[in-house]
Design a protein around this motif. Structure first.
Motif, mmCIF file in Angstrom:
data_model
loop_
_atom_site.group_PDB
_atom_site.id
_atom_site.type_symbol
_atom_site.label_atom_id
_atom_site.label_comp_id
_atom_site.label_asym_id
_atom_site.label_seq_id
_atom_site.Cartn_x
_atom_site.Cartn_y
_atom_site.Cartn_z
ATOM 1 N N LYS A 1 -31.466 65.600 -47.861
ATOM 2 C CA LYS A 1 -30.997 66.573 -46.875
ATOM 3 C C LYS A 1 -32.039 67.640 -46.567
ATOM 4 C CE LYS A 1 -26.133 66.070 -48.187
ATOM 5 N NZ LYS A 1 -24.920 66.763 -48.683
ATOM 6 N N MET A 2 -33.046 67.786 -47.420
ATOM 7 C CA MET A 2 -34.048 68.832 -47.226
ATOM 8 C C MET A 2 -35.401 68.291 -46.787
ATOM 9 S SD MET A 2 -32.524 71.651 -47.790
ATOM 10 C CE MET A 2 -33.858 72.801 -48.045
ATOM 11 N N LYS A 3 -35.538 66.958 -46.696
ATOM 12 C CA LYS A 3 -36.818 66.373 -46.302
ATOM 13 C C LYS A 3 -37.042 66.456 -44.800
ATOM 14 C CE LYS A 3 -38.175 62.544 -48.275
ATOM 15 N NZ LYS A 3 -38.201 61.166 -48.808
ATOM 16 N N TYR A 4 -35.991 66.828 -44.047
ATOM 17 C CA TYR A 4 -36.127 66.866 -42.588
ATOM 18 C C TYR A 4 -37.185 67.863 -42.132
ATOM 19 C CZ TYR A 4 -33.800 71.396 -42.148
ATOM 20 O OH TYR A 4 -33.493 72.728 -42.222
ATOM 21 N N LYS A 5 -37.468 68.881 -42.964
ATOM 22 C CA LYS A 5 -38.452 69.892 -42.567
ATOM 23 C C LYS A 5 -39.848 69.303 -42.416
ATOM 24 C CE LYS A 5 -35.900 73.685 -44.707
ATOM 25 N NZ LYS A 5 -35.948 74.828 -45.639
ATOM 26 N N GLY A 6 -40.081 68.156 -43.044
ATOM 27 C CA GLY A 6 -41.386 67.524 -42.931
ATOM 28 C C GLY A 6 -41.661 66.908 -41.579
ATOM 29 N N GLN A 7 -40.659 66.900 -40.674
ATOM 30 C CA GLN A 7 -40.867 66.302 -39.356
ATOM 31 C C GLN A 7 -41.568 67.252 -38.389
ATOM 32 O OE1 GLN A 7 -37.086 65.411 -37.568
ATOM 33 N NE2 GLN A 7 -36.511 67.545 -37.323
ATOM 34 N N TYR A 8 -41.732 68.512 -38.767
ATOM 35 C CA TYR A 8 -42.437 69.462 -37.910
ATOM 36 C C TYR A 8 -43.927 69.391 -38.246
ATOM 37 C CZ TYR A 8 -37.751 71.167 -37.007
ATOM 38 O OH TYR A 8 -36.431 71.247 -36.655
ATOM 39 N N HIS A 9 -44.721 68.956 -37.265
ATOM 40 C CA HIS A 9 -46.147 68.676 -37.512
ATOM 41 C C HIS A 9 -47.025 69.680 -36.770
ATOM 42 C CE1 HIS A 9 -45.053 64.829 -39.304
ATOM 43 N NE2 HIS A 9 -44.327 64.557 -38.235
ATOM 44 N N PRO A 10 -48.190 70.031 -37.385
ATOM 45 C CA PRO A 10 -48.615 69.704 -38.741
ATOM 46 C C PRO A 10 -48.087 70.725 -39.749
ATOM 47 C CG PRO A 10 -50.388 70.797 -37.567
ATOM 48 C CD PRO A 10 -49.233 70.717 -36.600
ATOM 49 N N SER A 11 -47.663 70.254 -40.911
ATOM 50 C CA SER A 11 -47.091 71.123 -41.936
ATOM 51 C C SER A 11 -47.899 71.026 -43.223
ATOM 52 C CB SER A 11 -45.631 70.752 -42.217
ATOM 53 O OG SER A 11 -44.820 71.048 -41.098
ATOM 54 N N GLU A 12 -47.767 72.074 -44.055
ATOM 55 C CA GLU A 12 -48.456 72.135 -45.340
ATOM 56 C C GLU A 12 -47.470 72.550 -46.422
ATOM 57 O OE1 GLU A 12 -52.880 73.767 -44.269
ATOM 58 O OE2 GLU A 12 -51.213 75.181 -44.032
ATOM 59 N N LEU A 13 -47.727 72.109 -47.643
ATOM 60 C CA LEU A 13 -46.955 72.533 -48.800
ATOM 61 C C LEU A 13 -47.837 73.386 -49.699
ATOM 62 C CD1 LEU A 13 -44.965 69.301 -49.801
ATOM 63 C CD2 LEU A 13 -44.310 71.117 -48.222
ATOM 64 N N LEU A 14 -47.202 74.319 -50.405
ATOM 65 C CA LEU A 14 -47.931 75.229 -51.287
ATOM 66 C C LEU A 14 -48.038 74.606 -52.681
ATOM 67 C CD1 LEU A 14 -49.143 78.149 -51.348
ATOM 68 C CD2 LEU A 14 -46.949 78.871 -52.322
ATOM 69 N N CYS A 15 -49.266 74.504 -53.187
ATOM 70 C CA CYS A 15 -49.469 73.993 -54.544
ATOM 71 C C CYS A 15 -48.879 74.987 -55.538
ATOM 72 C CB CYS A 15 -50.959 73.785 -54.818
ATOM 73 S SG CYS A 15 -51.309 73.246 -56.518
ATOM 74 N N PRO A 16 -48.009 74.565 -56.444
ATOM 75 C CA PRO A 16 -47.344 75.494 -57.356
ATOM 76 C C PRO A 16 -48.225 76.030 -58.477
ATOM 77 C CG PRO A 16 -46.690 73.249 -57.871
ATOM 78 C CD PRO A 16 -47.557 73.165 -56.644
ATOM 79 N N GLU A 17 -49.461 75.545 -58.579
ATOM 80 C CA GLU A 17 -50.341 75.997 -59.646
ATOM 81 C C GLU A 17 -51.541 76.785 -59.134
ATOM 82 O OE1 GLU A 17 -51.375 72.743 -62.191
ATOM 83 O OE2 GLU A 17 -49.279 72.170 -62.557
ATOM 84 N N THR A 18 -52.114 76.374 -58.010
ATOM 85 C CA THR A 18 -53.282 77.074 -57.465
ATOM 86 C C THR A 18 -52.931 77.962 -56.287
ATOM 87 O OG1 THR A 18 -53.818 75.287 -55.916
ATOM 88 C CG2 THR A 18 -54.722 75.123 -58.137
ATOM 89 N N TYR A 19 -51.752 77.766 -55.699
ATOM 90 C CA TYR A 19 -51.288 78.490 -54.509
ATOM 91 C C TYR A 19 -52.226 78.296 -53.317
ATOM 92 C CZ TYR A 19 -48.259 80.512 -58.018
ATOM 93 O OH TYR A 19 -47.355 80.659 -59.033
#
Length: 474
Positions: free
Chosen positions: A371-389
């Protein structure tokens, strides 16, 4: 101006709304008595997010459903086909009144983590409102590529009342023979000597292009007749000059979102924005957007009736979408997707006057939750690395997240958090109504035994925010 926060610490083992695990969730949080937009911008870029006055950060390596901060580049934004359909559906509804309320596309339930022990206050409204629900999009082109037709023997419509063993008359026999001959026999597939069948949309596109070329050719020939005596250019050169390179280009986001705002439309959709209560301090610097920075309500009015309210934060480097309330009677308009596209368009407008506003923050992306993967359809998108930010393109993250819910997204195994805590003594403390660095606080409060708690807080917010925000201690 200072941000004043009260650290609440880590809580784990409580119910997860994404996977329904009763004791799988873990996060840290703090209460923001007041906060500057710059501090909140830096916190978002370290994985924090606010719900009202509460600011929280999922414990990524401990929680059952890791929540990765996601943002979209608005300068290179590409409108997905499914989002275009939503915009066109809204345009048809507003301009022509098309679209029945009975036909509702399902909208999945969606609630962001609202923090530790924080219960949202009940909403009071004349209509039943709900938190934002993402649209489950069903593509109109998801149809079988081939179908099989099975013929069954059919009796004559008038019925067969002959006695057993009685032969049919010659007329009946001829009719039966003619009927059998009319039934198509199983074929052997497409003729390899003939060109394959073409899709209707390809034929329409070809006819449109042909008409466009004919029109351009007419313009070019007209110009030839007017300028042939004055110039030595050949008709071919003039024709190339008058070709419109944008003639067959898709419509821009601005054009698609403005199509529905015609004054002659059957329904009128209006927007209004105003400041709302939030820990963020409203700021209006001369080089900022006309509205200033801070938290705003975006109201959607349909024919004088409010049907949705979106909450956004305008920050120095982007716009953060907080949540959306909507009237469920208008769920058939896919207001969750429509409001997201409108907010991206709004962010694009802000960027024209404030170049630093270049991103649209969509909250959290949960790869393990459909239900939360739909946000990946907005291009181009990036995710934040949880260790290096650091920000990593989502295409590079998906293979890692397919293997493990929690993953270090940065490709360099030696990369570190550049804003990690390096000097605890510089952390700002508010003690007895006085702002002071941590080393002075230790001298004044000789029996202080909270070094581990302060260090945990400073590690999570980073050295920059720890030196700028003020941590309340009693």
């Amino acid at each position: 101006m200072y941000s004043i926060v009260e650290y609440k610490g880590l809580k784990s083992g409580y119910h997860c709304g994404y996977c329904n695990l009763e004791d799988g969730k873990a996060s840290t949080g703090m209460w923001a008595h007041t906060m500057t937009v710059q501090d909140y911008q830096d916190l978002i870029d370290r994985g924090w997010r606010r719900s009202g006055m509460y600011v929280y950060k999922p414990a990524m390596n401990r929680t059952c459903c890791p929540q990765y901060t996601i943002r979209c580049h608005i300068l290179d934004f590409k409108l997905a086909k499914s989002s275009k359909k939503v915009l066109k559906k809204m345009t048809r509804f507003l301009t022509k009144g098309e679209g029945a309320k009975g036909i509702v596309e399902p909208m999945e339930s969606f609630n962001e983590d609202i923090g530790i022990g924080h219960v949202p206050s009940p909403c009071t409204s004349e209509v039943n409102i709900d938190l934002e629900k993402p649209l489950k999009i069903v593509s109109l082109e998801e149809v079988p590529t081939s179908t099989e037709v099975h013929e069954k023997p059919q009796t004559d419509s008038a019925g067969d009342n002959r006695d057993p063993g009685e032969k049919p008359t010659s007329a009946e026999a001829n009719a039966t023979t003619e009927k059998l001959n009319s039934i198509p026999k199983p074929g052997r597939g497409p003729d390899p000597d003939k060109p394959p069948c073409r899709k209707a949309k390809d034929l329409r596109r070809e006819r449109k292009l042909k008409k466009l070329l004919q029109k351009q050719q007419q313009i070019g020939m007209a110009d030839v007749s007017q300028h042939q005596e004055a110039t030595c250019e050949t008709p071919k050169a003039l024709f190339l000059q008058h070709q419109d390179p944008q003639g067959n280009q898709p419509k821009s986001l601005e054009e698609l979102t403005s199509e529905s705002l015609s004054p002659d439309a059957v329904h009128q959709l209006e927007y209004s924005r105003f400041l709302c209560q939030s820990p963020l301090q409203a700021e209006n610097p001369p080089d900022g957007p006309d509205l200033g920075y801070g938290s705003f309500h975006q109201q959607y009015w349909l024919d004088g009736k409010i049907i949705a309210v979106g909450v956004i934060d305008i920050l120095p480097r982007g716009v953060s979408s907080v949540y959306l309330y909507y009237d469920p009677d208008y769920a058939f308009l896919s207001l969750g997707v429509y409001s997201a596209v409108r907010e991206i368009a709004f962010t694009t407008e802000l960027q024209k006057t404030v170049p630093n506003i270049g991103h649209y923050y969509m909250g959290f992306y949960i790869h393990s939750c459909p239900k939360m993967k739909y946000k990946g359809q907005y291009h181009p998108s990036e995710l934040l690395c949880p260790e290096t930010y650091n920000w990593v393109p989502i295409e590079k993250c998906r293979p890692k997240l397919d293997q493990s819910k929690y993953s270090r997204l940065h490709e360099n195994p030696n990369a570190e958090d550049e804003d990690r805590l390096q000097n605890l003594n510089k952390v700002l403390i508010l003690y007895r109504n006085t702002k002071m660095p941590y080393n002075m606080y230790r001298r004044r409060q000789k029996r202080a035994n909270d070094e581990a708690v302060v260090q945990q807080y400073a590690n999570l917010v980073g050295q920059t925010c720890a030196e700028r925000m003020v941590l309340y201690r009693n």
